[in-house]
Motif scaffolding. Structure first.
Motif, PDB file in Angstrom:
ATOM      1  N   GLU A   1      36.658 -21.282   9.851  1.00  0.00           N
ATOM      2  CA  GLU A   1      36.375 -20.980  11.252  1.00  0.00           C
ATOM      3  C   GLU A   1      37.320 -19.907  11.780  1.00  0.00           C
ATOM      4  N   LYS A   2      38.595 -19.994  11.403  1.00  0.00           N
ATOM      5  CA  LYS A   2      39.577 -18.996  11.857  1.00  0.00           C
ATOM      6  C   LYS A   2      39.230 -17.615  11.319  1.00  0.00           C
TER       7      LYS A   2
ATOM      8  N   SER B   1      36.124 -16.242  13.144  1.00  0.00           N
ATOM      9  CA  SER B   1      36.388 -15.875  14.544  1.00  0.00           C
ATOM     10  C   SER B   1      37.215 -14.605  14.659  1.00  0.00           C
ATOM     11  N   THR B   2      38.117 -14.354  13.689  1.00  0.00           N
ATOM     12  CA  THR B   2      39.056 -13.233  13.816  1.00  0.00           C
ATOM     13  C   THR B   2      38.612 -11.968  13.079  1.00  0.00           C
TER      14      THR B   2
ATOM     15  N   THR C   1      34.989 -11.278  12.078  1.00  0.00           N
ATOM     16  CA  THR C   1      33.574 -10.929  12.166  1.00  0.00           C
ATOM     17  C   THR C   1      33.355  -9.772  13.139  1.00  0.00           C
TER      18      THR C   1
ATOM     19  N   ARG D   1      26.864 -20.273  11.011  1.00  0.00           N
ATOM     20  CA  ARG D   1      27.894 -19.910  12.000  1.00  0.00           C
ATOM     21  C   ARG D   1      27.523 -18.602  12.689  1.00  0.00           C
TER      22      ARG D   1
ATOM     23  N   GLN E   1      27.059 -17.800  16.632  1.00  0.00           N
ATOM     24  CA  GLN E   1      27.742 -16.689  17.296  1.00  0.00           C
ATOM     25  C   GLN E   1      26.748 -15.804  18.036  1.00  0.00           C
TER      26      GLN E   1
END
Length: 353
Positions: free
Chosen positions: A89-90, A93-94, A96, A265, A269
């Protein structure tokens, strides 16, 4: 529960009761166990609340049975994310990003010792490819369909030709592939499957060197149960949502450990980034998908048509995804679609109810 006065006396099949002294509780036997009833001992003064009756029911046997029932039927709650899930997940999120067309660019989540796990993979891939060539040479029709599938991958930009001068890229992994034929498919009868579980010279595969990622979508049972609540039902799937001289794969491909996480995911998003402009499609992207299949519906035909249009616009124009095989239990929902967008299953062959 108050079931009705006609049932009241059936709760007391016997006349067993324990009558104690005045102002003491009365115990009455019932089908639920012993019922204890009494009034508060002191009468309050004027201006205060009137006396209240208090009833307690002994339900040990009933509670025990219900508890046993729920233990049998209990669904395991989703535990907190593990370290591996949090890392996926990190990273998403950072790192993409998005292209000008709206397509999401994601990174494969690697194990911390990824470079130590991945060894030489080309010899194994070449051996598998030679075996595949002999198989295709024995079946011209299969070979034709196989080449057609790979040519489509190339034309869609899902892979691109790369230079392979030394044949051993330090950061590369050569994916063996093979055909899977599914006669029942309404679109692609043949699909090329990439084998990311093939071992490298270290004894580890690409899948073992990647993080898997958490499950983000509802389970299939929840999706089907929710699907059956809509008077107007709809189904569709995203075309090639998962997508070797040498070719480099440019899209997330099925067969890799984190593919499911990355694909689902990305849908979430997309809903977060663009969903506010689509009041029906935004929530539907979060709750209506099982992997790349949309399973949902609406309360009316008008709403169903609007939902279908919003989904197509949100995914195609904002996320560069495209739908295919639309199906509904009402033909009016599909009236303005092209034949290529409609599934071969007749709309009257299933009933959402």
């Amino acid at each position: 529960m108050v079931l009705g006065i006609e049932h009241f006396f059936s709760f007391f099949p016997t006349t067993n009761r324990i009558q104690q002294q005045k102002s003491r509780p009365i115990l009455v036997d019932s089908v639920f166990g012993w019922i204890v009833s009494y009034t508060t001992r002191e009468i309050p003064s004027s201006g205060q609340n009137p006396p209240c009756n208090i009833v307690a029911v002994s339900l040990f046997n009933l509670e025990e049975r219900i508890e046993r029932f729920w233990k049998v039927e209990e669904l395991q709650p989703r535990s907190d994310y593990s370290w591996e899930h949090r890392q996926c997940e990190k990273l998403f999120s950072t790192t993409t990003t998005r292209t000008a067309e709206g397509r999401y660019i994601v990174r494969l989540p690697r194990q911390p010792n990824f470079n130590q796990l991945i060894g030489q993979s080309k010899p194994t891939a070449l051996h598998r490819f030679r075996l595949l060539e002999r198989k295709l040479d024995r079946n011209p029709e299969l070979k034709k369909e196989y080449h057609k599938f790979m040519a489509e991958y190339l034309s869609l930009g899902h892979m691109q030709c790369v230079q392979d001068d030394d044949g051993h890229h330090s950061e590369g992994y050569y994916l063996p592939h093979h055909p899977v034929v599914k006669e029942a498919s309404t679109t692609t009868k043949l699909r090329v499957v990439f084998d990311a579980s093939a071992k490298t010279s270290t004894g580890a595969s690409l899948n073992e060197a990647l993080l898997v990622g958490p499950v983000l979508q509802d389970d299939l049972l929840s999706a089907i149960l929710r699907f059956r609540t809509f008077p107007v039902a709809m189904m569709s799937d995203i075309a090639k949502m998962y997508p070797i001289q040498c070719y480099e794969l440019s899209t997330v491909t099925y067969g890799l450990s984190p593919s499911s996480f990355l694909a689902t995911r990305t849908l979430q998003q997309l809903s977060a980034d663009e969903g506010d402009s689509y009041p029906l499609a935004g929530p539907a992207v979060l709750k209506g998908f099982y992997v790349d299949d949309f399973i949902g519906g609406a309360q009316s035909i008008t709403e169903a048509i609007q939902l279908r249009r919003e989904l197509s616009e949100l995914l195609a124009q904002s996320g560069d995804f495209s739908f295919r095989k639309w199906t509904s239990n009402n033909t009016r929902v599909l009236a303005d679609l092209s034949p290529e967008e409609i599934g071969t299953q007749s709309p009257i062959e299933f009933d959402a109810q």
